[in-house]
Design a protein around this motif. Sequence first.
Motif: not given
Length: 135
Positions: A2-5, A28-29, A36-37, A47-50
């Motif tokens: 697991i890591r950052e985008l 967007s960033f 985003v992970l 993915i997990l966007i939060y």
Amino acid sequence: MIRELENKDYISVNKLLSIFNYKLDKKSFDNDFLKVLVYEEDFIKGILIYQYLYDRIEIDYIIVDIEYRNLGIATKLLSFMENKYKNIKNITLEVRESNKEAINFYLKNGFKEVTKRRNYYKDEDGILMIKNLGE
């Protein structure tokens, strides 16, 4: 892992997001709160966007490639995010009322239903859910 985008991930991430007719662009960033992970094993499987908002988190999307669901990937992403921020008080999200699989996942992971948001998705009600972590 697991890591950052990273920049190289946009095509793979947008392929998963296409399920929701949503697309991320690099612009967007520029928002310091959007995170985003990605869960990667040879390629991005989930993915997990939060949004990290000072002392709370709001989940926008958790998506796992359909072929890799029910293998604990979403749970690992959620746990990773929770462990990353020790100061958060709660995590919130909205989910379609018809998405029973997601609702059950969140309930299993300590979330509670708070209220129903009428027509949140224009064509369907949304369920607001929360997981309280701190004071």
